[in-house]
Write a protein that holds these residues in place. Sequence first.
Motif, PDB file in Angstrom:
ATOM      1  N   ARG A 128       0.828  -1.198   0.000  1.00  0.00           N
ATOM      2  CA  ARG A 128       0.000   0.000   0.000  1.00  0.00           C
ATOM      3  C   ARG A 128       0.867   1.254   0.000  1.00  0.00           C
ATOM      4  NH1 ARG A 128      -5.203  -0.560   0.720  1.00  0.00           N
ATOM      5  NH2 ARG A 128      -5.485   1.479   1.682  1.00  0.00           N
ATOM      6  N   THR A 129       1.919   1.236   0.802  1.00  0.00           N
ATOM      7  CA  THR A 129       2.815   2.392   0.867  1.00  0.00           C
ATOM      8  C   THR A 129       3.422   2.699  -0.492  1.00  0.00           C
ATOM      9  OG1 THR A 129       3.351   1.947   3.181  1.00  0.00           O
ATOM     10  CG2 THR A 129       4.920   3.286   1.947  1.00  0.00           C
ATOM     11  N   LEU A 130       3.782   1.654  -1.235  1.00  0.00           N
ATOM     12  CA  LEU A 130       4.434   1.837  -2.541  1.00  0.00           C
ATOM     13  C   LEU A 130       3.437   1.939  -3.688  1.00  0.00           C
ATOM     14  CD1 LEU A 130       7.391  -0.692  -2.050  1.00  0.00           C
ATOM     15  CD2 LEU A 130       7.469   1.800  -1.849  1.00  0.00           C
ATOM     16  N   GLY A 131       2.139   1.989  -3.357  1.00  0.00           N
ATOM     17  CA  GLY A 131       1.117   2.184  -4.378  1.00  0.00           C
ATOM     18  C   GLY A 131       0.796   0.954  -5.194  1.00  0.00           C
ATOM     19  N   HIS A 132       1.197  -0.218  -4.703  1.00  0.00           N
ATOM     20  CA  HIS A 132       0.972  -1.459  -5.450  1.00  0.00           C
ATOM     21  C   HIS A 132      -0.415  -2.044  -5.201  1.00  0.00           C
ATOM     22  CE1 HIS A 132       1.386  -5.387  -7.129  1.00  0.00           C
ATOM     23  NE2 HIS A 132       1.537  -6.005  -5.976  1.00  0.00           N
ATOM     24  N   ASP A 133      -0.932  -1.863  -4.008  1.00  0.00           N
ATOM     25  CA  ASP A 133      -2.216  -2.487  -3.660  1.00  0.00           C
ATOM     26  C   ASP A 133      -3.066  -1.475  -2.910  1.00  0.00           C
ATOM     27  OD1 ASP A 133      -4.236  -4.368  -3.166  1.00  0.00           O
ATOM     28  OD2 ASP A 133      -3.342  -4.903  -1.242  1.00  0.00           O
ATOM     29  N   THR A 134      -4.012  -0.874  -3.608  1.00  0.00           N
ATOM     30  CA  THR A 134      -4.871   0.137  -2.991  1.00  0.00           C
ATOM     31  C   THR A 134      -6.257  -0.397  -2.655  1.00  0.00           C
ATOM     32  OG1 THR A 134      -5.571   0.917  -5.172  1.00  0.00           O
ATOM     33  CG2 THR A 134      -3.654   2.012  -4.175  1.00  0.00           C
ATOM     34  N   ALA A 135      -6.541  -1.656  -3.039  1.00  0.00           N
ATOM     35  CA  ALA A 135      -7.886  -2.201  -2.835  1.00  0.00           C
ATOM     36  C   ALA A 135      -7.860  -3.541  -2.102  1.00  0.00           C
ATOM     37  CB  ALA A 135      -8.588  -2.363  -4.181  1.00  0.00           C
ATOM     38  N   PHE A 136      -6.781  -3.790  -1.378  1.00  0.00           N
ATOM     39  CA  PHE A 136      -6.645  -5.007  -0.558  1.00  0.00           C
ATOM     40  C   PHE A 136      -6.699  -6.279  -1.397  1.00  0.00           C
ATOM     41  CE2 PHE A 136      -8.379  -1.679   2.134  1.00  0.00           C
ATOM     42  CZ  PHE A 136      -7.483  -1.694   3.194  1.00  0.00           C
ATOM     43  N   ARG A 191     -15.039  -1.763   3.794  1.00  0.00           N
ATOM     44  CA  ARG A 191     -15.024  -0.680   4.777  1.00  0.00           C
ATOM     45  C   ARG A 191     -14.388   0.573   4.190  1.00  0.00           C
ATOM     46  NH1 ARG A 191     -12.673  -0.992  10.916  1.00  0.00           N
ATOM     47  NH2 ARG A 191     -10.712  -1.437   9.855  1.00  0.00           N
ATOM     48  N   GLN A 192     -13.369   0.381   3.347  1.00  0.00           N
ATOM     49  CA  GLN A 192     -12.712   1.534   2.738  1.00  0.00           C
ATOM     50  C   GLN A 192     -13.678   2.309   1.842  1.00  0.00           C
ATOM     51  OE1 GLN A 192      -8.350   1.883   1.217  1.00  0.00           O
ATOM     52  NE2 GLN A 192      -9.512   1.039  -0.475  1.00  0.00           N
ATOM     53  N   LYS A 193     -14.593   1.607   1.184  1.00  0.00           N
ATOM     54  CA  LYS A 193     -15.539   2.260   0.274  1.00  0.00           C
ATOM     55  C   LYS A 193     -16.634   3.008   1.014  1.00  0.00           C
ATOM     56  CE  LYS A 193     -15.014  -1.202  -3.391  1.00  0.00           C
ATOM     57  NZ  LYS A 193     -15.694  -2.317  -4.112  1.00  0.00           N
ATOM     58  N   THR A 194     -16.934   2.587   2.214  1.00  0.00           N
ATOM     59  CA  THR A 194     -18.121   3.111   2.882  1.00  0.00           C
ATOM     60  C   THR A 194     -17.830   3.998   4.081  1.00  0.00           C
ATOM     61  OG1 THR A 194     -18.248   1.116   4.254  1.00  0.00           O
ATOM     62  CG2 THR A 194     -19.467   1.121   2.168  1.00  0.00           C
ATOM     63  N   SER A 195     -16.548   4.281   4.314  1.00  0.00           N
ATOM     64  CA  SER A 195     -16.229   5.094   5.482  1.00  0.00           C
ATOM     65  C   SER A 195     -14.934   5.845   5.254  1.00  0.00           C
ATOM     66  CB  SER A 195     -16.096   4.212   6.726  1.00  0.00           C
ATOM     67  OG  SER A 195     -14.893   3.467   6.663  1.00  0.00           O
ATOM     68  N   ASP A 196     -14.590   6.619   6.223  1.00  0.00           N
ATOM     69  CA  ASP A 196     -13.319   7.343   6.195  1.00  0.00           C
ATOM     70  C   ASP A 196     -12.215   6.541   6.873  1.00  0.00           C
ATOM     71  OD1 ASP A 196     -14.448   9.514   4.929  1.00  0.00           O
ATOM     72  OD2 ASP A 196     -15.085  10.407   6.820  1.00  0.00           O
ATOM     73  N   PHE A 197     -12.452   5.232   6.987  1.00  0.00           N
ATOM     74  CA  PHE A 197     -11.471   4.362   7.643  1.00  0.00           C
ATOM     75  C   PHE A 197     -10.105   4.538   6.999  1.00  0.00           C
ATOM     76  CE2 PHE A 197      -9.448   0.086   7.236  1.00  0.00           C
ATOM     77  CZ  PHE A 197      -8.964   0.006   8.531  1.00  0.00           C
ATOM     78  N   TYR A 198      -9.094   4.652   7.838  1.00  0.00           N
ATOM     79  CA  TYR A 198      -7.731   4.842   7.355  1.00  0.00           C
ATOM     80  C   TYR A 198      -6.905   3.606   7.663  1.00  0.00           C
ATOM     81  CZ  TYR A 198      -2.912   6.499   7.197  1.00  0.00           C
ATOM     82  OH  TYR A 198      -1.576   6.635   6.936  1.00  0.00           O
TER      83      TYR A 198
END
Length: 387
Positions: free
Chosen positions: A349-357, A371-378
């Motif tokens: 995720r840090t290197l931009g390889h996987d943004t959608a798990f 959860r990422q789609k439906t909230s501001d979860f970080y």
Amino acid sequence: MTVLPQLFQPLTLRGITTRNRVVISPMCQYSAHDGHLDDWHTVHLGRFAIGGAGIVFTEATAVQKRGRITHGCPGLWTDSQIPGHARVAQFALRHGAIPAIQLGHAGRKGGMQRPWFGNGPLNDADIARGDMPWTPVGPSAVPVADGWPVPHALSQADINELIDDYATAAGRALAAGYKIAEIHGAHGYLVHSFLSPLSNKRTDQYGGNLAGRMRLALEIAERVRAVWPDELPLFFRTSAVDGTPEGWSLDDTVVLAGELKRIGVDVMDCSSSGIAGAATASGGQKRQPGFQVGYAERVRKDVQMTTMAVGLITHPEQAEAILADGRADLIAIGREALVDPNWAQHAARTLGHDTAFEIWPQQAGWWLAGRQKTSDFYVPKCDASGA
């Protein structure tokens, strides 16, 4: 088109291909029972496979009973130890990681205390707990330090038996399902103690000049390579330097690497020090981020050999730079993986390889993506400290 970070580019070693360049380094747990792995090891190592690492190493595993570092260290000196290893190897494979094992012998550091009891020679308190001492072995009757037991100097017959036991243990590792074997030649343990002039005072064919001191390491590697299938890679972990001018040097390591490559060793795993004191002692070196990377870089350049860098590599940008600059081919993560067993996934995720798990196990990834789609979860990324 997005460029795939080198940390997440597959690497082919003989007949296997890793999903990325992240390796979980062997880390002793001191929790085996008469050399047998248990549920602790399956869960401990399994979480790194689930966490996205490409290769997961089981800790230093003794090829002889007297080759254990402590009473809590695992072994493969008997067939009854195979099933515990098989559970670890099979779990890793099912979850996309390559299972690997480090085969070793503690030598003159055999029969130590577990580190939380002192990390030194056994004492009366350890004996009261049931950890009885045994006579350690080494190239010469030279103890690790004052107050440590004097080791038995191995005879030619002892050496012949030792080499046979390495080969037999490699066969058991293969039966358990491991796909990579590594010979432990570092940190003051038996093979390293033969290599270093600080501990090897022999005058026979296994001592004296560099060729003599390398003989045992090369004979072990040759026998293990003969057992280990051609389609599977063999690693060798080295302490690239002893950290003192009169000890083992980086130039020596380059010569050793060349000979190991000729025999069929595929990867040099470049650590350092440990000939006296704790395995993780720095030997007078300044411990700073990536302080051992230069050893892997030198072997890679001079021997044209695949190398693995290890030692205070804690954050993804650092790991990516090491690979991008051509300093090593694999990145070994140790204690940072204890902090974050999902280090590889967070690094992606840090290197931009996987943004959608997408590289997470389905059992977790679908929850987190939703959860990422439906909230501001970080979801935290690995920062510069590796946290």
